[in-house]
Design a protein around this motif. Structure first.
Motif, PDB file in Angstrom:
ATOM      1  N   PHE A   1       0.848  -1.185   0.000  1.00 51.44           N
ATOM      2  CA  PHE A   1       0.000   0.000   0.000  1.00 51.44           C
ATOM      3  C   PHE A   1       0.890   1.244   0.000  1.00 51.44           C
ATOM      4  N   GLU A   2       0.456   2.275  -0.718  1.00 52.33           N
ATOM      5  CA  GLU A   2       1.285   3.468  -0.878  1.00 52.33           C
ATOM      6  C   GLU A   2       0.846   4.595   0.050  1.00 52.33           C
ATOM      7  N   TYR A   3       1.761   5.043   0.917  1.00 53.36           N
ATOM      8  CA  TYR A   3       1.481   6.132   1.844  1.00 53.36           C
ATOM      9  C   TYR A   3       2.464   7.288   1.703  1.00 53.36           C
ATOM     10  N   PHE A   4       3.524   7.123   0.928  1.00 55.04           N
ATOM     11  CA  PHE A   4       4.611   8.097   0.939  1.00 55.04           C
ATOM     12  C   PHE A   4       4.898   8.711  -0.432  1.00 55.04           C
ATOM     13  N   ALA A   5       4.035   8.503  -1.414  1.00 54.62           N
ATOM     14  CA  ALA A   5       4.266   9.079  -2.736  1.00 54.62           C
ATOM     15  C   ALA A   5       4.263  10.603  -2.650  1.00 54.62           C
ATOM     16  N   SER A   6       5.302  11.217  -3.168  1.00 56.71           N
ATOM     17  CA  SER A   6       5.414  12.673  -3.189  1.00 56.71           C
ATOM     18  C   SER A   6       6.490  13.070  -4.176  1.00 56.71           C
ATOM     19  N   SER A   7       6.644  14.359  -4.376  1.00 57.61           N
ATOM     20  CA  SER A   7       7.666  14.828  -5.311  1.00 57.61           C
ATOM     21  C   SER A   7       9.068  14.486  -4.829  1.00 57.61           C
ATOM     22  N   THR A   8       9.217  14.181  -3.544  1.00 59.32           N
ATOM     23  CA  THR A   8      10.544  13.827  -3.011  1.00 59.32           C
ATOM     24  C   THR A   8      10.883  12.365  -3.242  1.00 59.32           C
ATOM     25  N   THR A   9       9.932  11.572  -3.791  1.00 54.82           N
ATOM     26  CA  THR A   9      10.204  10.153  -4.022  1.00 54.82           C
ATOM     27  C   THR A   9      10.229   9.811  -5.511  1.00 54.82           C
ATOM     28  N   ARG A  10      10.371  10.833  -6.352  1.00 55.51           N
ATOM     29  CA  ARG A  10      10.539  10.613  -7.791  1.00 55.51           C
ATOM     30  C   ARG A  10      11.603  11.576  -8.305  1.00 55.51           C
ATOM     31  N   TYR A  11      11.982  11.366  -9.569  1.00 55.00           N
ATOM     32  CA  TYR A  11      13.053  12.158 -10.170  1.00 55.00           C
ATOM     33  C   TYR A  11      12.789  13.656 -10.022  1.00 55.00           C
ATOM     34  N   PRO A  12      13.818  14.439  -9.649  1.00 58.78           N
ATOM     35  CA  PRO A  12      15.240  14.094  -9.524  1.00 58.78           C
ATOM     36  C   PRO A  12      15.677  13.624  -8.139  1.00 58.78           C
ATOM     37  N   SER A  13      14.745  13.473  -7.204  1.00 61.81           N
ATOM     38  CA  SER A  13      15.117  13.016  -5.867  1.00 61.81           C
ATOM     39  C   SER A  13      15.525  11.540  -5.902  1.00 61.81           C
ATOM     40  N   PRO A  14      16.537  11.153  -5.099  1.00 60.33           N
ATOM     41  CA  PRO A  14      16.929   9.739  -5.048  1.00 60.33           C
ATOM     42  C   PRO A  14      16.115   8.930  -4.046  1.00 60.33           C
ATOM     43  N   LEU A  15      15.178   9.575  -3.331  1.00 59.63           N
ATOM     44  CA  LEU A  15      14.409   8.863  -2.313  1.00 59.63           C
ATOM     45  C   LEU A  15      13.317   8.019  -2.957  1.00 59.63           C
ATOM     46  N   LEU A  16      12.796   7.069  -2.177  1.00 60.03           N
ATOM     47  CA  LEU A  16      11.842   6.090  -2.693  1.00 60.03           C
ATOM     48  C   LEU A  16      10.544   6.111  -1.907  1.00 60.03           C
ATOM     49  N   CYS A  17       9.517   5.485  -2.496  1.00 63.68           N
ATOM     50  CA  CYS A  17       8.294   5.163  -1.764  1.00 63.68           C
ATOM     51  C   CYS A  17       8.000   3.679  -1.979  1.00 63.68           C
ATOM     52  N   THR A  18       6.939   3.180  -1.394  1.00 65.18           N
ATOM     53  CA  THR A  18       6.635   1.748  -1.412  1.00 65.18           C
ATOM     54  C   THR A  18       6.477   1.203  -2.824  1.00 65.18           C
ATOM     55  N   THR A  19       5.974   2.022  -3.736  1.00 67.10           N
ATOM     56  CA  THR A  19       5.776   1.586  -5.115  1.00 67.10           C
ATOM     57  C   THR A  19       7.064   1.055  -5.739  1.00 67.10           C
ATOM     58  N   PHE A  20       8.191   1.596  -5.336  1.00 69.81           N
ATOM     59  CA  PHE A  20       9.483   1.226  -5.933  1.00 69.81           C
ATOM     60  C   PHE A  20       9.741  -0.277  -5.796  1.00 69.81           C
ATOM     61  N   HIS A  21       9.703  -0.789  -4.582  1.00 71.31           N
ATOM     62  CA  HIS A  21       9.992  -2.210  -4.407  1.00 71.31           C
ATOM     63  C   HIS A  21       8.808  -3.080  -4.832  1.00 71.31           C
ATOM     64  N   ASP A  22       7.602  -2.552  -4.727  1.00 75.19           N
ATOM     65  CA  ASP A  22       6.445  -3.300  -5.200  1.00 75.19           C
ATOM     66  C   ASP A  22       6.577  -3.584  -6.693  1.00 75.19           C
ATOM     67  N   GLN A  23       7.080  -2.618  -7.449  1.00 74.11           N
ATOM     68  CA  GLN A  23       7.299  -2.828  -8.877  1.00 74.11           C
ATOM     69  C   GLN A  23       8.397  -3.860  -9.130  1.00 74.11           C
ATOM     70  N   HIS A  24       9.346  -3.978  -8.217  1.00 79.06           N
ATOM     71  CA  HIS A  24      10.368  -5.015  -8.373  1.00 79.06           C
ATOM     72  C   HIS A  24       9.726  -6.403  -8.302  1.00 79.06           C
ATOM     73  N   HIS A  25       8.754  -6.561  -7.426  1.00 72.83           N
ATOM     74  CA  HIS A  25       8.075  -7.852  -7.306  1.00 72.83           C
ATOM     75  C   HIS A  25       7.151  -8.122  -8.488  1.00 72.83           C
ATOM     76  N   SER A  26       6.494  -7.104  -8.990  1.00 70.53           N
ATOM     77  CA  SER A  26       5.542  -7.314 -10.086  1.00 70.53           C
ATOM     78  C   SER A  26       6.226  -7.337 -11.451  1.00 70.53           C
ATOM     79  N   GLY A  27       7.285  -6.544 -11.634  1.00 76.71           N
ATOM     80  CA  GLY A  27       7.970  -6.476 -12.909  1.00 76.71           C
ATOM     81  C   GLY A  27       9.258  -7.247 -12.965  1.00 76.71           C
TER      82      GLY A  27
END
Length: 303
Positions: A184-210
Motif C-alpha cells: 500500500f502506498e502512503y509516501f508518494a510525493s515529489s521527493t520520491t521521484r526524479y530528480p530526488s533519489p528517495l523512494l516510496c513503497t511503489t518502488f519495491h512493489d514494482q520489483h516484485h511485479s515487474g
C-alpha cells in the motif's frame, strides 16, 4: 561476562526484538491497510494466499538477518576490525546517512547478483510473492537474507562505524523493509521521484511485479545510473500524488482490501477506485522469454 557470552545474548535478544516488532508493526500496519483499500498498489491481485508460509519462513530468516550485525560487533570487540569511531551526537546524522548509502550500494549489487542464474535459486522463494505484503518481508531463503544483510559483518573492516550506527541502521532497515513490502502506498510525493533519489513503497512493489527493475533499497541512485529503474516508476508515483487520497483510520466502508476495490457507487469514497498499477505486460512477457536463456524468469508458484 565473556565477549562470547555477551554477543550470544545480544544475538538472541536482537532476534527476539526483531520478531516482536515484526508482529506488532505487521498487525498495526495491516489494520491501517484495511482502512485504506484505495491505496493498494496492485489492485485486483490478491496478496494473502501465502501468508502462513511467509510467516513461518520469516521466523527462520529473521535470525539470519541478525547474524551479520552480531558478527561485525564481535569483530570490533575482539580487535579484529579497526577500532570504531567514538560516537558523538553531532556526527550521528552524517554517519547514519553515509551508512545508509553504503548499505544501499551493497544491497543493490548483491541483489543484482541474486538475480543471476547462478544465485537466483537462493532468491526464488522471495519472488513467489508477486504482490508482496508486510508478512513477505523476510520470506526468503536464510542464506539469501544473510547475503543481503551481510553488510554489517563486512563494513566494519572498511569503515569503523560506531556500534550505535550499525544497530540503528539495522533497526531502520527492519521497519523500512516492512513498509516497502506492505503493498500500500502512503509516501508518494515529489521527493520520491526524479530528480530526488528517495523512494516510496511503489518502488519495491514494482520489483516484485515487474521483476527486472528497481534493485535498490533506500535510494534510486544506482538504478537510475545503471539503467535498471522501472520506466514507469516516476509516472506511477505522480498518479498517487494526483489522487491525494485521504488517510483513513476507520474500516467502515473502506472497500475490499484484498483486491483494492473501492466501494460501490453511491457510497462515499467510491472515487477511491483507480486502475491497477502493474508493470507493462511486455515486460512480464520478456521476462518469461529471457528465462530460457539466463534463468531470470518468474518462479513457479508465483501469486
Amino acid at each position: 561476562m565473556s565477549d562470547e557470552t555477551f554477543h550470544l545474548l545480544f544475538l538472541f535478544g536482537f532476534y527476539a526484538t526483531t520478531v516482536v516488532t515484526y508482529f506488532a508493526f505487521g498487525y498495526g500496519l495491516t489494520w491501517v491497510n484495511n482502512c485504506n483499500a484505495g491505496r493498494k498498489i496492485q489492485k485486483g491481485r490478491g496478496s494473502d494466499k501465502r501468508r502462513n508460509a511467509e510467516i513461518r519462513q520469516s521466523l527462520a530468516s529473521m535470525f539470519s538477518a541478525c547474524l551479520p550485525l552480531t558478527i561485525g560487533l564481535y569483530a570490533q570487540q575482539k580487535g579484529w576490525a579497526p577500532a570504531p569511531w567514538t560516537f558523538n551526537w553531532w556526527a550521528a546524522v552524517p554517519l547514519f546517512v553515509l551508512c545508509m548509502f553504503l548499505y544501499d550500494t551493497w544491497f543493490y549489487f548483491m541483489h543484482r547478483l541474486l538475480h543471476t542464474k547462478w544465485l537466483y535459486p537462493l532468491h526464488a522463494l522471495h519472488h513467489k510473492s508477486v504482490a508482496p505484503t508486510i508478512w513477505s518481508t523476510y520470506s526468503e531463503d536464510v542464506f539469501d537474507n544473510f547475503l543481503l544483510q551481510g553488510f554489517s559483518g563486512v563494513i566494519v573492516f572498511i569503515v569503523p562505524f560506531p556500534p550505535a550506527i550499525l544497530i540503528g541502521q539495522r533497526l531502520f532497515e527492519h521497519f523500512n523493509g516492512m513498509i516497502g513490502h506492505c503493498g500500500f502506498e502512503y509516501f508518494a510525493s515529489s521527493t520520491t521521484r526524479y530528480p530526488s533519489p528517495l523512494l516510496c513503497t511503489t518502488f519495491h512493489d514494482q520489483h516484485h511485479s515487474g521483476f527486472r527493475y528497481n534493485y535498490g533499497n533506500y535510494f534510486s541512485f544506482w538504478d537510475r545510473v545503471l539503467g535498471t529503474i522501472s520506466p514507469n516508476y516516476d509516472q506511477h508515483v505522480r498518479k498517487f500524488e494526483e489522487e491525494g487520497l485521504p488517510l483513513k483510520f476507520s474500516q467502515a466502508a473502506a472497500g475490499d482490501v484484498r483486491t483494492g476495490r473501492a466501494q460501490p457507487k453511491g457510497i462515499r469514497g467510491a472515487s477511491d477506485e483507480r486502475p491497477a498499477i502493474d508493470e507493462p505486460e511486455t515486460d512480464r512477457c520478456s521476462v518469461r522469454l529471457d528465462s530460457a536463456r539466463d534463468g531470470r524468469g518468474l518462479p513457479e508458484g508465483s501469486q
